[in-house]
Design an enzyme around this catalytic site. Structure first.
Site, PDB file in Angstrom:
ATOM      1  N   ARG A  22     121.093 -31.883  73.338  1.00 17.99           N
ATOM      2  CA  ARG A  22     121.407 -32.062  71.916  1.00 17.99           C
ATOM      3  C   ARG A  22     122.869 -31.721  71.679  1.00 17.99           C
ATOM      4  O   ARG A  22     123.320 -30.644  72.063  1.00 17.99           O
ATOM      5  CB  ARG A  22     120.533 -31.143  71.054  1.00 17.99           C
ATOM      6  CG  ARG A  22     119.135 -31.640  70.984  1.00 17.99           C
ATOM      7  CD  ARG A  22     118.289 -30.838  70.035  1.00 17.99           C
ATOM      8  NE  ARG A  22     116.902 -31.163  70.309  1.00 17.99           N
ATOM      9  CZ  ARG A  22     115.866 -30.517  69.807  1.00 17.99           C
ATOM     10  NH1 ARG A  22     116.055 -29.497  69.010  1.00 17.99           N
ATOM     11  NH2 ARG A  22     114.639 -30.885  70.118  1.00 17.99           N
ATOM     12  N   SER A 113     115.400 -33.641  66.841  1.00 18.72           N
ATOM     13  CA  SER A 113     114.314 -32.955  66.147  1.00 18.72           C
ATOM     14  C   SER A 113     114.645 -32.612  64.697  1.00 18.72           C
ATOM     15  O   SER A 113     114.930 -33.481  63.911  1.00 18.72           O
ATOM     16  CB  SER A 113     113.933 -31.719  66.946  1.00 18.72           C
ATOM     17  OG  SER A 113     112.789 -31.155  66.410  1.00 18.72           O
ATOM     18  N   HIS A 114     114.632 -31.336  64.398  1.00 14.27           N
ATOM     19  CA  HIS A 114     114.806 -30.869  63.019  1.00 14.27           C
ATOM     20  C   HIS A 114     116.282 -30.742  62.629  1.00 14.27           C
ATOM     21  O   HIS A 114     116.585 -30.382  61.503  1.00 14.27           O
ATOM     22  CB  HIS A 114     114.131 -29.505  62.882  1.00 14.27           C
ATOM     23  CG  HIS A 114     114.634 -28.543  63.911  1.00 14.27           C
ATOM     24  ND1 HIS A 114     114.323 -28.680  65.244  1.00 14.27           N
ATOM     25  CD2 HIS A 114     115.451 -27.491  63.818  1.00 14.27           C
ATOM     26  CE1 HIS A 114     114.922 -27.730  65.934  1.00 14.27           C
ATOM     27  NE2 HIS A 114     115.625 -26.998  65.086  1.00 14.27           N
ATOM     28  N   LYS A 126     115.928 -36.863  75.416  1.00 11.31           N
ATOM     29  CA  LYS A 126     115.057 -36.047  76.258  1.00 11.31           C
ATOM     30  C   LYS A 126     114.215 -36.969  77.125  1.00 11.31           C
ATOM     31  O   LYS A 126     113.803 -38.049  76.674  1.00 11.31           O
ATOM     32  CB  LYS A 126     114.261 -35.192  75.295  1.00 11.31           C
ATOM     33  CG  LYS A 126     112.878 -34.849  75.635  1.00 11.31           C
ATOM     34  CD  LYS A 126     112.368 -33.901  74.603  1.00 11.31           C
ATOM     35  CE  LYS A 126     111.311 -34.584  73.776  1.00 11.31           C
ATOM     36  NZ  LYS A 126     110.290 -33.696  73.290  1.00 11.31           N
ATOM     37  N   ASP A 278     108.830 -32.810  60.833  1.00 11.87           N
ATOM     38  CA  ASP A 278     110.272 -32.755  61.060  1.00 11.87           C
ATOM     39  C   ASP A 278     110.847 -34.120  61.444  1.00 11.87           C
ATOM     40  O   ASP A 278     110.152 -35.142  61.357  1.00 11.87           O
ATOM     41  CB  ASP A 278     110.596 -31.712  62.133  1.00 11.87           C
ATOM     42  CG  ASP A 278     110.096 -32.136  63.495  1.00 11.87           C
ATOM     43  OD1 ASP A 278     109.136 -32.924  63.554  1.00 11.87           O
ATOM     44  OD2 ASP A 278     110.667 -31.701  64.510  1.00 11.87           O
ATOM     45  N   ASP A 280     111.437 -35.750  64.192  1.00 14.53           N
ATOM     46  CA  ASP A 280     110.757 -36.602  65.181  1.00 14.53           C
ATOM     47  C   ASP A 280     109.237 -36.459  65.149  1.00 14.53           C
ATOM     48  O   ASP A 280     108.548 -36.970  66.044  1.00 14.53           O
ATOM     49  CB  ASP A 280     111.283 -36.321  66.591  1.00 14.53           C
ATOM     50  CG  ASP A 280     111.063 -34.903  67.040  1.00 14.53           C
ATOM     51  OD1 ASP A 280     111.011 -34.004  66.178  1.00 14.53           O
ATOM     52  OD2 ASP A 280     110.946 -34.662  68.251  1.00 14.53           O
ATOM     53  N   ASP A 282     107.086 -33.908  65.481  1.00 16.47           N
ATOM     54  CA  ASP A 282     106.252 -33.033  66.303  1.00 16.47           C
ATOM     55  C   ASP A 282     105.987 -31.674  65.664  1.00 16.47           C
ATOM     56  O   ASP A 282     105.074 -30.969  66.068  1.00 16.47           O
ATOM     57  CB  ASP A 282     106.805 -32.885  67.733  1.00 16.47           C
ATOM     58  CG  ASP A 282     108.228 -32.380  67.783  1.00 16.47           C
ATOM     59  OD1 ASP A 282     108.810 -32.113  66.716  1.00 16.47           O
ATOM     60  OD2 ASP A 282     108.764 -32.258  68.907  1.00 16.47           O
ATOM     61  N   ARG A 283     106.772 -31.317  64.660  1.00 15.90           N
ATOM     62  CA  ARG A 283     106.532 -30.019  64.013  1.00 15.90           C
ATOM     63  C   ARG A 283     105.664 -30.186  62.766  1.00 15.90           C
ATOM     64  O   ARG A 283     105.577 -31.280  62.216  1.00 15.90           O
ATOM     65  CB  ARG A 283     107.848 -29.391  63.581  1.00 15.90           C
ATOM     66  CG  ARG A 283     108.753 -29.054  64.709  1.00 15.90           C
ATOM     67  CD  ARG A 283     109.959 -28.300  64.223  1.00 15.90           C
ATOM     68  NE  ARG A 283     110.749 -27.845  65.359  1.00 15.90           N
ATOM     69  CZ  ARG A 283     111.575 -26.824  65.355  1.00 15.90           C
ATOM     70  NH1 ARG A 283     111.734 -26.135  64.237  1.00 15.90           N
ATOM     71  NH2 ARG A 283     112.246 -26.480  66.431  1.00 15.90           N
ATOM     72  N   GLU A 364     103.386 -22.749  68.914  1.00 13.80           N
ATOM     73  CA  GLU A 364     104.572 -21.918  68.878  1.00 13.80           C
ATOM     74  C   GLU A 364     104.882 -21.514  67.444  1.00 13.80           C
ATOM     75  O   GLU A 364     104.556 -22.252  66.508  1.00 13.80           O
ATOM     76  CB  GLU A 364     105.767 -22.685  69.430  1.00 13.80           C
ATOM     77  CG  GLU A 364     105.634 -23.075  70.881  1.00 13.80           C
ATOM     78  CD  GLU A 364     106.918 -23.714  71.370  1.00 13.80           C
ATOM     79  OE1 GLU A 364     107.755 -22.987  71.921  1.00 13.80           O
ATOM     80  OE2 GLU A 364     107.095 -24.919  71.173  1.00 13.80           O
ATOM     81  N   SER A 366     107.593 -21.768  66.104  1.00 11.74           N
ATOM     82  CA  SER A 366     108.604 -22.684  65.569  1.00 11.74           C
ATOM     83  C   SER A 366     107.956 -23.940  64.989  1.00 11.74           C
ATOM     84  O   SER A 366     108.449 -25.038  65.174  1.00 11.74           O
ATOM     85  CB  SER A 366     109.600 -23.048  66.656  1.00 11.74           C
ATOM     86  OG  SER A 366     108.924 -23.553  67.798  1.00 11.74           O
ATOM     87  N   LYS A 377     103.967 -31.245  71.077  1.00 14.26           N
ATOM     88  CA  LYS A 377     103.382 -30.764  69.839  1.00 14.26           C
ATOM     89  C   LYS A 377     103.281 -31.937  68.879  1.00 14.26           C
ATOM     90  O   LYS A 377     103.997 -32.922  69.039  1.00 14.26           O
ATOM     91  CB  LYS A 377     104.187 -29.610  69.268  1.00 14.26           C
ATOM     92  CG  LYS A 377     105.662 -29.868  69.027  1.00 14.26           C
ATOM     93  CD  LYS A 377     106.316 -28.555  68.647  1.00 14.26           C
ATOM     94  CE  LYS A 377     107.785 -28.713  68.317  1.00 14.26           C
ATOM     95  NZ  LYS A 377     108.635 -28.763  69.514  1.00 14.26           N
TER      96      LYS A 377
HETATM   97  C1  G16 Z   1     111.968 -27.378  70.489  1.00 16.04           C
HETATM   98  C2  G16 Z   1     110.956 -27.089  71.559  1.00 16.04           C
HETATM   99  C3  G16 Z   1     110.049 -25.989  71.124  1.00 16.04           C
HETATM  100  C4  G16 Z   1     110.848 -24.772  70.713  1.00 16.04           C
HETATM  101  C5  G16 Z   1     111.843 -25.150  69.650  1.00 16.04           C
HETATM  102  C6  G16 Z   1     112.788 -24.028  69.276  1.00 16.04           C
HETATM  103  O1  G16 Z   1     111.328 -27.910  69.394  1.00 16.04           O
HETATM  104  O2  G16 Z   1     110.186 -28.225  71.852  1.00 16.04           O
HETATM  105  O3  G16 Z   1     109.203 -25.708  72.177  1.00 16.04           O
HETATM  106  O4  G16 Z   1     110.011 -23.770  70.236  1.00 16.04           O
HETATM  107  O5  G16 Z   1     112.642 -26.205  70.124  1.00 16.04           O
HETATM  108  O6  G16 Z   1     113.544 -23.678  70.375  1.00 16.04           O
HETATM  109  P1  G16 Z   1     114.747 -22.690  70.253  1.00 16.04           P
HETATM  110  O7  G16 Z   1     114.178 -21.410  69.706  1.00 16.04           O
HETATM  111  O8  G16 Z   1     115.263 -22.554  71.654  1.00 16.04           O
HETATM  112  O9  G16 Z   1     115.751 -23.282  69.292  1.00 16.04           O
HETATM  113  P2  G16 Z   1     111.898 -29.184  68.674  1.00 16.04           P
HETATM  114  O10 G16 Z   1     110.947 -29.449  67.558  1.00 16.04           O
HETATM  115  O11 G16 Z   1     113.277 -28.774  68.209  1.00 16.04           O
HETATM  116  O12 G16 Z   1     111.945 -30.229  69.713  1.00 16.04           O
END
Ligand code: G16
Length: 544
Positions: A22, A113-114, A126, A278, A280, A282-283, A364, A366, A377
């Site tokens: 990213r 993602s977010h 990814k 979010d 993409d 997944d959240r 998680e 998050s 997720k």
């Molecule tokens: C990604 C990962 C998650 C992780 C999150 C936060 O989510 O897929 O497993 O919990 O990042 O990670 P960090 O605390 O290292 O910022 P996503 O939704 O951003 O792809």
């Protein structure tokens, strides 16, 4: 098909983080930057000639351009088929499902993602392996190694592909299939949940709902599933149009960023159920009328009630949570006598456990929850799970949460994020925390007596691989914990995350405000890490 070998210079910053590479869009727009990374991925993989690659993204700025570039590199490297979501769109869980369903070799998902989108914001890429899940570390390490020495990439001299025309297209020996991004995923959801019950509950008015797609990828998915298939009113899905810049917002489903939803859910005429996803897809964030469900509690509640959902009616084999996620799900696992695994942050660590059938559910803090139906997720899956639960139990969200706390106790939880901290300061904080670890054991801080103080490392029980330095944990005799770690998904400076939790068994104290209930531990966290002192800041940027 004419193939060109283009000479290139390596970039030294292509080390994938928690979830892929990213960076700012402008970094991805540098000559050869995206090309280098994609070629580095393909150079690190074996046996894909003639195989299928799935391709899609969350529609953010640069998505379409990146997809055309990747198509040409994938063609030149010998893939036999590319399955691409129409318009270049695929939510992350849908991409995971499509890789699995069509037995693809792997997939490239374009998303940050977010993180916000737009010319001055973030982009990401990814690679997911054939089980549909994010590439494990041995892959991402190999991609990075390769990216540091790469000197050329291959690209096919072909025209841009029409990404909007559904159906197959043939370019010499390469087949390109543009698919509807939603159909396969919607069918999967229908096979997991009781859609008839949901339809009845929505049409009878028992469930009123509000879903905030945050101008991101889940808009088309939510409209098809919640509105067209389940009969919710069109106004139930807000910010449903995916926009390249997400309307200028962070597509991050929490109470701060999903403010339109939050306002409605904490008003006098709030719907029964509210949720957001979010960038993409997944959240997920789950709320009910005047209640917010923490992701850690959501995972625990999902695990405790899984048997009420058709796909999980025979029970679940085990659960897993990332280390900083609260211990609420551990109590459920203990109660049902099923294993509970603690993994590092990152969905990729759940893949082996899911493949081996050791776990059915995982999640998680998050805002991520999922099951063995895919290897990512899944935001809308969590939304449908909760809707199915409300319909089945005939209880409000608040009723379900309070009943759960009554039975298992409440793990009061919060996370404080300090974003864009200067790297040297952030590293200094980590060093400072590390230096205290050997002396903390047995020390008392008011009512808190240190039971363990260490740096989390993980040995994968399936393949024996190990991951070190996965966060600093300070645990206390009464079960409370403070965890510190640096985020692996930010694109500016460093983000320090502080995770704080305390167990409360007494039901008369379950309605406390988390920040107040955790006040002592929040102060103690500052004493250990000195983030405020070292940065001059007075408060975290985001509290969840
Ligand atoms: C990604 C990962 C998650 C992780 C999150 C936060 O989510 O897929 O497993 O919990 O990042 O990670 P960090 O605390 O290292 O910022 P996503 O939704 O951003 O792809």
């Amino acid at each position: 098909m004419q193939i060109e070998n283009i000479a290139t210079e390596p970039y030294n910053d292509q080390n994938p983080g928690t979830s892929g590479l990213r960076k700012k869009v402008r970094i991805f727009q540098q000559p050869g930057y995206l090309e280098n990374f994609v070629q580095s991925i393909f150079d690190s993989l074996e046996g894909f000639t003639g195989q299928t690659l799935v391709l899609g993204g969350d529609g953010r700025y640069f998505n379409r351009i990146a997809i055309q570039i990747i198509i040409k590199i994938a063609a030149a490297n010998g893939f036999g088929q590319l399955i691409i979501g129409q318009g270049g769109l695929l939510s992350t869980p849908a991409a995971s499902h499509i890789i699995r369903k069509y037995k693809a070799f792997g997939g490239l998902i374009l998303s940050a993602s977010h993180n916000p989108g737009g010319p001055d914001e973030d982009f990401g890429i990814k690679y997911n392996v054939s089980n549909g899940g994010p590439a494990p570390e041995k892959y991402t390490d190999a991609f990075y190694q390769r990216s540091q020495i790469i000197d050329s990439y291959k690209t096919a001299k072909i025209d841009d592909v029409d990404l909007d025309r559904i159906g197959p297209q043939q370019i010499d020996e390469l087949k390109i299939t543009i698919i509807d991004p939603v159909t396969d995923y919607a069918e999967l959801m229908q096979s997991i949940f009781n859609f008839n019950l949901l339809k009845q509950s929505i049409s009878s008015g028992y469930i009123s709902l509000l879903f905030d797609a945050m101008s991101a990828i889940t808009g088309p998915y939510a409209k098809r599933i919640l509105v067209d298939m389940l009969g919710a009113s069109p106004e139930s899905v807000i910010n449903a149009e995916p926009l390249e810049d997400f309307g200028g917002h962070h597509p991050d489903p929490n109470l701060a960023h999903a403010h339109e939803l939050a306002e409605r859910m904490f008003s006098a005429d709030a719907p029964t159920f509210g949720a957001a996803s979010d960038g993409d897809g997944d959240r997920n964030m789950i709320t009910g009328s005047n209640i917010f469900v923490t992701p850690s509690d959501s995972l625990a509640i999902i695990a405790a009630n899984a048997h009420l959902i058709p796909a999980y009616s025979k029970g679940i084999s085990g659960v897993a949570r990332s280390m900083p996620t609260s211990q609420a799900v551990d109590r459920v696992a203990a109660n049902y006598n099923i294993p509970c695994y603690e993994t590092p942050t990152g969905w990729k660590f759940f893949g082996n456990l899911l493949d081996a059938g050791k776990i059915t559910l995982c999640g998680e803090e998050s805002f991520g929850t999922g099951s063995d139906h895919v290897r990512e997720k899944d935001g809308l899956w969590a939304v449908l799970f909760w809707l199915n639960l409300i319909a089945r139990k005939r209880q409000s969200v608040a009723g379900i949460v309070h009943e759960h706390w009554q039975k298992f106790g409440r793990d009061i939880y919060c996370r404080h994020d300090y974003e864009a901290v200067e790297n040297s300061i952030a590293n200094g904080i980590v060093e400072h925390l590390r230096s205290q670890l050997p002396t903390l054991l047995g020390q008392s801080f008011g009512e808190y007596v240190v039971k363990f103080a260490d740096e989390f490392s993980y040995e994968d029980p399936i393949d024996g691989s190990t991951s070190q330095n996965q966060g600093i944990r300070i645990g206390f005799e009464n079960g409370s914990r403070i965890v510190f770690r640096l985020s692996g998904t930010g694109t500016v400076g460093a983000t320090l995350r502080i995770y704080i939790e305390r167990f409360e068994a007494d039901a008369s104290r379950h309605d406390q405000d988390a920040q107040e209930a955790l006040g002592d531990l929040i102060a103690l966290a500052e004493q250990f890490c000195e983030i405020k002192k070292r940065t001059g800041r007075t408060a975290p940027n985001v509290t969840t």
